[in-house]
Design an enzyme around this catalytic site. Structure first.
Site, PDB file in Angstrom:
ATOM      1  N   TYR A   1       0.824  -1.203   0.000  1.00 24.04           N
ATOM      2  CA  TYR A   1       0.000   0.000   0.000  1.00 24.04           C
ATOM      3  C   TYR A   1       0.861   1.256   0.000  1.00 24.04           C
ATOM      4  O   TYR A   1       1.894   1.329   0.676  1.00 24.04           O
ATOM      5  CB  TYR A   1      -0.905   0.049   1.232  1.00 24.04           C
ATOM      6  CG  TYR A   1      -2.262  -0.558   1.019  1.00 24.04           C
ATOM      7  CD1 TYR A   1      -3.095  -0.103   0.008  1.00 24.04           C
ATOM      8  CD2 TYR A   1      -2.720  -1.584   1.828  1.00 24.04           C
ATOM      9  CE1 TYR A   1      -4.351  -0.660  -0.186  1.00 24.04           C
ATOM     10  CE2 TYR A   1      -3.969  -2.154   1.642  1.00 24.04           C
ATOM     11  CZ  TYR A   1      -4.778  -1.678   0.621  1.00 24.04           C
ATOM     12  OH  TYR A   1      -6.011  -2.229   0.433  1.00 24.04           O
TER      13      TYR A   1
ATOM     14  N   HIS B   1     -11.507   4.249   6.913  1.00 21.46           N
ATOM     15  CA  HIS B   1     -10.299   3.554   6.474  1.00 21.46           C
ATOM     16  C   HIS B   1      -9.720   2.658   7.575  1.00 21.46           C
ATOM     17  O   HIS B   1      -8.682   2.023   7.367  1.00 21.46           O
ATOM     18  CB  HIS B   1      -9.219   4.559   6.049  1.00 21.46           C
ATOM     19  CG  HIS B   1      -9.445   5.138   4.695  1.00 21.46           C
ATOM     20  ND1 HIS B   1      -9.866   6.429   4.499  1.00 21.46           N
ATOM     21  CD2 HIS B   1      -9.325   4.600   3.463  1.00 21.46           C
ATOM     22  CE1 HIS B   1      -9.986   6.670   3.201  1.00 21.46           C
ATOM     23  NE2 HIS B   1      -9.669   5.572   2.550  1.00 21.46           N
TER      24      HIS B   1
ATOM     25  N   ARG C   1      -5.316   7.960  -8.094  1.00 21.03           N
ATOM     26  CA  ARG C   1      -4.556   6.814  -7.648  1.00 21.03           C
ATOM     27  C   ARG C   1      -5.242   5.564  -8.187  1.00 21.03           C
ATOM     28  O   ARG C   1      -6.392   5.624  -8.640  1.00 21.03           O
ATOM     29  CB  ARG C   1      -4.429   6.752  -6.124  1.00 21.03           C
ATOM     30  CG  ARG C   1      -5.748   6.507  -5.409  1.00 21.03           C
ATOM     31  CD  ARG C   1      -5.589   6.595  -3.896  1.00 21.03           C
ATOM     32  NE  ARG C   1      -4.682   5.578  -3.384  1.00 21.03           N
ATOM     33  CZ  ARG C   1      -5.050   4.366  -2.992  1.00 21.03           C
ATOM     34  NH1 ARG C   1      -6.336   4.002  -3.055  1.00 21.03           N
ATOM     35  NH2 ARG C   1      -4.179   3.504  -2.517  1.00 21.03           N
TER      36      ARG C   1
ATOM     37  N   ASN D   1      -6.033   1.362  -7.276  1.00 20.49           N
ATOM     38  CA  ASN D   1      -6.083   0.338  -6.245  1.00 20.49           C
ATOM     39  C   ASN D   1      -6.556  -0.956  -6.905  1.00 20.49           C
ATOM     40  O   ASN D   1      -6.894  -0.960  -8.092  1.00 20.49           O
ATOM     41  CB  ASN D   1      -7.013   0.775  -5.113  1.00 20.49           C
ATOM     42  CG  ASN D   1      -6.823  -0.031  -3.848  1.00 20.49           C
ATOM     43  OD1 ASN D   1      -5.878  -0.810  -3.711  1.00 20.49           O
ATOM     44  ND2 ASN D   1      -7.733   0.136  -2.895  1.00 20.49           N
TER      45      ASN D   1
ATOM     46  N   GLU E   1      -9.296  -0.525  -9.561  1.00 17.82           N
ATOM     47  CA  GLU E   1     -10.033   0.678  -9.186  1.00 17.82           C
ATOM     48  C   GLU E   1      -9.209   1.913  -9.553  1.00 17.82           C
ATOM     49  O   GLU E   1      -8.122   2.131  -9.013  1.00 17.82           O
ATOM     50  CB  GLU E   1     -10.329   0.692  -7.686  1.00 17.82           C
ATOM     51  CG  GLU E   1     -11.231  -0.447  -7.231  1.00 17.82           C
ATOM     52  CD  GLU E   1     -11.518  -0.408  -5.738  1.00 17.82           C
ATOM     53  OE1 GLU E   1     -10.856   0.399  -5.028  1.00 17.82           O
ATOM     54  OE2 GLU E   1     -12.390  -1.165  -5.289  1.00 17.82           O
TER      55      GLU E   1
ATOM     56  N   TYR F   1      -6.914  -9.219   4.451  1.00 13.70           N
ATOM     57  CA  TYR F   1      -7.777  -8.040   4.380  1.00 13.70           C
ATOM     58  C   TYR F   1      -8.589  -8.017   3.085  1.00 13.70           C
ATOM     59  O   TYR F   1      -9.775  -7.676   3.086  1.00 13.70           O
ATOM     60  CB  TYR F   1      -6.939  -6.769   4.495  1.00 13.70           C
ATOM     61  CG  TYR F   1      -7.705  -5.526   4.078  1.00 13.70           C
ATOM     62  CD1 TYR F   1      -8.760  -5.046   4.844  1.00 13.70           C
ATOM     63  CD2 TYR F   1      -7.389  -4.853   2.898  1.00 13.70           C
ATOM     64  CE1 TYR F   1      -9.480  -3.926   4.449  1.00 13.70           C
ATOM     65  CE2 TYR F   1      -8.093  -3.730   2.509  1.00 13.70           C
ATOM     66  CZ  TYR F   1      -9.136  -3.274   3.288  1.00 13.70           C
ATOM     67  OH  TYR F   1      -9.852  -2.174   2.891  1.00 13.70           O
ATOM     68  N   LYS F   2      -7.974  -8.383   1.988  1.00 15.01           N
ATOM     69  CA  LYS F   2      -8.658  -8.349   0.696  1.00 15.01           C
ATOM     70  C   LYS F   2      -9.570  -9.561   0.482  1.00 15.01           C
ATOM     71  O   LYS F   2     -10.216  -9.678  -0.568  1.00 15.01           O
ATOM     72  CB  LYS F   2      -7.634  -8.247  -0.445  1.00 15.01           C
ATOM     73  CG  LYS F   2      -6.934  -6.891  -0.520  1.00 15.01           C
ATOM     74  CD  LYS F   2      -5.918  -6.853  -1.646  1.00 15.01           C
ATOM     75  CE  LYS F   2      -5.237  -5.489  -1.776  1.00 15.01           C
ATOM     76  NZ  LYS F   2      -6.153  -4.458  -2.303  1.00 15.01           N
TER      77      LYS F   2
END
Length: 363
Positions: free
Chosen positions: A45, A201, A231, A233, A273, A325-326
């Protein structure tokens, strides 16, 4: 950079649900124009913010990208809104000025960047909007919601790809005040409305320890109208399903258990994204669009083999905390093994593909 200037042929009958048998598919040109989000062989990240200026002939060419899936995605949005009213679109009452700001930004951008498909004519506050792709030809009074059939934000974003979250600035913080999110991944808009920047977040691992959230908030609060930033993602999803919200978790989460090393190429999709953030001029709100792109591992191997190699390396070295997390734990290893057979270990360029020296799709 790869030439992706071939005009899209708009697909009108694609589906993004199991009921519709997932008829979504990308053309070769559609794959090679994607904003591929891996500049290096290893991923972690970062803020990775840059000015949102035109770059290349792919997804970064326009302020708000449209592609071959525009018509089918707009139809899918209507379907989702009708099936789950009050879940995918929420706007707090005091956000009306920001709604008009967003409508103006979208319509002016579309008319400027795609004049063959959209036109906007202004006579003071009397506006004439034409969307030839969706067969819309409307006149309305800017600033007067009674002249539209829907709220301004809903009216505009029903004609846009991606999701849109509007953040209001309040007491040195950013707070979610409105959203159109029929394509959201793993969260609930209704639950998040009213949350502050650090709150929504909060679940993302390592952001606090790395100081990314503090830097990001300070940067965003300094944004000025007319100077957007962007950005990229990513995550993975099973099947080309755009709507993977918390509310529908029981419907799509079991799909993750169906992935094997043999079928990962067809079932697993990279979900990219593109996030171009804009400060809105009247309301001073910030709109946070999330333009979502789906591409199967098999499509990437066929049409963008160097990107498939890079994806393999990024996934193979991904931090376990991010795997968890994903939501990739059940099928991460199967995806890595499937991609491994197409990675010969050859060195790859570094940098994003819209940069002159960045990684290109390959042949």
């Amino acid at each position: 950079m790869t030439d992706t200037t071939v005009p899209p042929v708009f697909k009108t009958d694609e589906t993004y649900t199991p009921e519709g048998k997932y008829t979504f598919a990308n053309s070769r040109e559609g794959v090679r124009r994607l904003p591929f989000p891996f500049p290096d062989d290893e991923y972690m990240y970062s803020m990775n913010l840059e000015p949102h200026v035109p770059a290349g002939e792919g997804a970064m060419r326009a302020a708000f990208d449209i592609d071959e899936h525009y018509v089918s995605e707009c139809r899918h949005r209507v379907q989702m809104l009708e099936e789950m009213p009050g879940v995918h679109y929420v706007a707090l009452p005091h956000m009306m000025e920001a709604q008009w700001d967003l409508l103006e930004l979208l319509f002016e951008s579309y008319a400027r960047d795609y004049p063959e498909h959209f036109s906007l004519t202004k006579n003071g506050n009397e506006w004439h909007w034409q969307n030839r792709l969706l067969g819309i030809d409307d006149t309305f009074t800017f600033g007067d919601p009674s002249t539209l059939t829907l709220e301004p934000m809903e009216y505009a974003t029903r004609q846009a790809q991606g999701e849109f979250v509007v953040l209001e600035e309040r007491d040195g913080d950013l707070v979610i005040g409105a959203g159109m999110t029929t394509q959201r991944a793993d969260y609930s808009l209704r639950f998040n409305v009213g949350m502050r920047f650090f709150e929504f977040h909060g679940p993302v691992p390592k952001l606090h320890e790395m100081g990314i959230l503090d830097r990001a908030l300070k940067f965003l609060l300094r944004m000025k109208p007319g100077h957007p930033v962007r950005r990229v993602n990513w995550t993975l999803t099973v099947n080309p399903r755009l709507e993977t919200s918390v509310e529908t978790l029981p419907d799509w989460a079991p799909d993750r258990a169906t992935v094997t090393e043999e079928n990962a190429g067809d079932l697993v999709h990279l979900r990219i994204e593109l996030q171009p953030l804009h400060r809105l001029p009247r309301s001073n709100a910030i709109v946070f669009p999330v333009r979502t792109y789906l591409v199967s591992l098999a499509e990437m191997v066929e049409h963008a083999p160097d990107w498939a190699k890079r994806l393999h390396r990024a996934l193979a070295t991904l931090d376990p905390a991010l795997v968890d997390y994903k939501g990739l734990t059940r099928y991460h290893e199967a995806a890595v093994r499937w991609l491994a057979q197409y990675d010969d270990g050859a060195p790859l360029a570094t940098g994003y593909p819209w940069a002159d020296s960045g990684i290109q799709p390959g042949d």
